[in-house]
Design a protein around this motif. Structure first.
Motif, PDB file in Angstrom:
ATOM      1  N   GLN A   1     -52.156  69.965 -35.866  1.00  0.00           N
ATOM      2  CA  GLN A   1     -51.419  71.057 -36.496  1.00  0.00           C
ATOM      3  C   GLN A   1     -51.710  71.117 -37.997  1.00  0.00           C
ATOM      4  N   CYS A   2     -52.030  69.968 -38.599  1.00  0.00           N
ATOM      5  CA  CYS A   2     -52.367  69.934 -40.025  1.00  0.00           C
ATOM      6  C   CYS A   2     -53.817  69.548 -40.269  1.00  0.00           C
ATOM      7  N   HIS A   3     -54.358  68.663 -39.454  1.00  0.00           N
ATOM      8  CA  HIS A   3     -55.723  68.183 -39.641  1.00  0.00           C
ATOM      9  C   HIS A   3     -56.701  68.993 -38.794  1.00  0.00           C
TER      10      HIS A   3
ATOM     11  N   LYS B   1     -47.685  75.103 -44.948  1.00  0.00           N
ATOM     12  CA  LYS B   1     -47.985  74.931 -43.520  1.00  0.00           C
ATOM     13  C   LYS B   1     -48.147  73.465 -43.138  1.00  0.00           C
ATOM     14  N   CYS B   2     -48.768  72.683 -44.021  1.00  0.00           N
ATOM     15  CA  CYS B   2     -49.049  71.290 -43.690  1.00  0.00           C
ATOM     16  C   CYS B   2     -48.340  70.287 -44.586  1.00  0.00           C
ATOM     17  N   HIS B   3     -47.853  70.710 -45.714  1.00  0.00           N
ATOM     18  CA  HIS B   3     -47.291  69.768 -46.675  1.00  0.00           C
ATOM     19  C   HIS B   3     -45.783  69.698 -46.645  1.00  0.00           C
TER      20      HIS B   3
ATOM     21  N   CYS C   1     -55.677  69.384 -47.668  1.00  0.00           N
ATOM     22  CA  CYS C   1     -54.419  70.110 -47.504  1.00  0.00           C
ATOM     23  C   CYS C   1     -53.579  70.141 -48.748  1.00  0.00           C
TER      24      CYS C   1
ATOM     25  N   ILE D   1     -44.337  65.435 -45.049  1.00  0.00           N
ATOM     26  CA  ILE D   1     -44.507  65.333 -43.603  1.00  0.00           C
ATOM     27  C   ILE D   1     -43.560  64.248 -43.113  1.00  0.00           C
TER      28      ILE D   1
ATOM     29  N   HIS E   1     -47.829  60.549 -46.471  1.00  0.00           N
ATOM     30  CA  HIS E   1     -47.272  61.688 -45.745  1.00  0.00           C
ATOM     31  C   HIS E   1     -45.927  62.074 -46.358  1.00  0.00           C
TER      32      HIS E   1
END
Length: 468
Positions: free
Chosen positions: A294-296, A220-222, A22, A247, A99
């Motif tokens: 949602q991220c993984h 989106k994930c970071h 990610c 996160i 995170h």
């Protein structure tokens, strides 16, 4: 058309995550014509967001910068600082986690790379990396062909800090768009390397810096509640915003405004008065795992409209909600919408790039895709929290640094995670009969057979999360 193009960009990222989970190091996009020097100094501007009608809910003022994402908590998000007073231990362990450090403004506290007039040759050009008065700069070629010229760009944002760190700078005439520095810092070797050399797929030629890649994909994930704010009809107005970089608490516990307000109004509140906050450990294992998914997870909005909405407002997923609503989680041999089918026809190698022939995940970033195919999940109650712990426990036998490495529960290391359900193998006799290896040997460690190193990511082999 815009939606389909971004869809391709989003899903292509999963292969690249095989090198940097990610981290959004995808090197595609149009060649850059010219960029200007920008200044990331914060500006004291009053908060203009519309607040919910509920009494007692207030928001922190946004952190405004001239370039890069605007930190602007709205829609119930109040940032991790609102959690600190009541949850100091949880805040402290989260603050020590990777995170938290996933995305940061480029400052002396966040930058781990060497900017001591380092000279790095890559892609046929020289990059000169320097630090001046607390700011970080790169001197590099910008533009194409005859228009190419040396110029300085200020590093605005960092991604990662665990194994490596990637850097981003602003793009001229594209609002808050960012472009990726083509070299990254490896923490273990303390060296600069071309970002393309970190990938599992062949590097593109010629060099094509990832313009807007952070705004479109990595956000989106970071980040927490990342909102791309992209309208391709007017790229000068790109207005990317986030509730918080990295996160943070609300990524897993949901927007905290009502919870904070309810706690402030009742000083002696009990667990039954938590005020709409999400607690993953108290949820059904499926819904709990979706928070991590949602991220993984390797997924995509399942319609053109979904892509367009993402470009403007982000994923809009909130912890505790069904992850599958409006999203397609990729797996081999599944039913798919017409939008996804059309997408795959245009990308015939999509699955072989991301999954092994038997459907197991091939590159990192798809741990959730593997988990949901595991019998321990389908027929049992396995969740991410069966092995991992999001906050360090002072009594689990690990230091904070040891815990932060993989955020494993110190009480469930080795075979303990499996013995929670498979108690019959706790005795050496049963274990040896099952594994045909002596107790205490690597051959009697459950995960060496049931979670082998068949996934690639972070420059190493990683354990499969499809327990089989």
């Amino acid at each position: 058309m815009v939606g389909k193009q971004l869809a391709g960009s989003m899903v292509q990222q999963s292969v690249k995550r095989g090198a940097i989970i990610c981290v959004c190091l995808l090197l595609i996009g149009a060649a850059i014509q010219y960029w200007r020097t920008v200044d990331a100094v914060r500006e004291p501007v009053a908060h203009q967001a519309t607040l919910p009608a509920e009494a007692g809910i207030t928001y922190p003022a946004p952190i405004l910068v001239k370039k890069g994402p605007l930190v602007d908590p709205v829609d119930g998000f109040v940032s991790s600082n609102a959690c600190r007073d009541c949850h100091p231990q949880q805040f402290e362990s989260w603050h020590a986690s990777y995170h938290r450090q996933m995305t940061q403004f480029a400052t002396d506290d966040s930058v781990i790379g060497s900017f001591a007039d380092d000279r790095v040759t890559a892609y046929g050009q020289e990059f000169i990396l320097t630090r001046k008065e607390g700011k970080y700069w790169v001197d590099m070629d910008v533009g194409e062909g005859a228009e190419s010229a040396r110029s300085q760009r200020q590093i605005l944002l960092t991604t990662g800090s665990h194994h490596m760190q990637v850097y981003w700078y602003g793009v001229e005439d594209e609002g808050r768009s960012l472009a990726q520095l083509p070299v990254a810092w490896l923490k273990e070797t303390k060296s600069w390397v071309p970002t393309s050399s970190l990938f599992i797929s062949p590097p593109p030629q010629p060099l094509k810096p990832g313009v807007r890649r952070w705004n479109e994909i990595c956000i989106k994930c970071h980040t927490t509640d990342g909102r791309p704010g992209i309208d391709y009809s007017d790229l000068s107005a790109v207005d990317t915003r986030v509730a918080e970089l990295g996160i943070s608490c609300e990524a897993c516990h949901g927007p905290g405004a009502r919870h904070v307000a309810s706690q402030e109004q009742q000083n002696n509140a009990t667990d039954d008065d938590i005020g709409e906050i999400v607690h993953p450990e108290r949820m059904d294992h499926r819904r709990s795992a979706q928070i991590c998914g949602q991220c993984h997870g390797n997924w995509l909005p399942d319609s053109e409209q979904g892509i367009d909405e993402y470009l403007t407002r982000g994923t809009c997923f909130r912890a505790g909600e069904p992850l599958e609503d409006g999203r397609h989680l990729f797996a081999v041999g599944q039913e798919r919408s017409s939008f996804i089918e059309e997408f795959l026809k245009e990308r015939p190698h999509y699955f072989e790039d991301r999954f092994w022939a038997d459907g197991m995940v091939r590159v990192s970033g798809g741990e959730y895709n593997g988990l949901v195919r595991s019998e321990c999940f389908v027929k049992g109650e396995l969740s991410c929290l069966s092995c991992h712990r999001m906050h360090h426990d002072l009594d689990d036998g690990q230091t904070v640094d040891q815990w932060a490495n993989d955020q494993l529960d110190g009480q469930k290391l080795g075979n303990e995670s499996c013995l929670q359900c498979h108690e019959e193998f706790r005795t050496s006799t049963r274990l040896v009969a099952h594994t045909h290896h002596s107790a205490g040997s690597t051959g009697s460690q459950c995960y060496n057979c049931h979670m082998p190193h068949t996934t690639y990511g972070l420059l190493k082999a990683m354990r499969s999360h499809q327990i089989s």
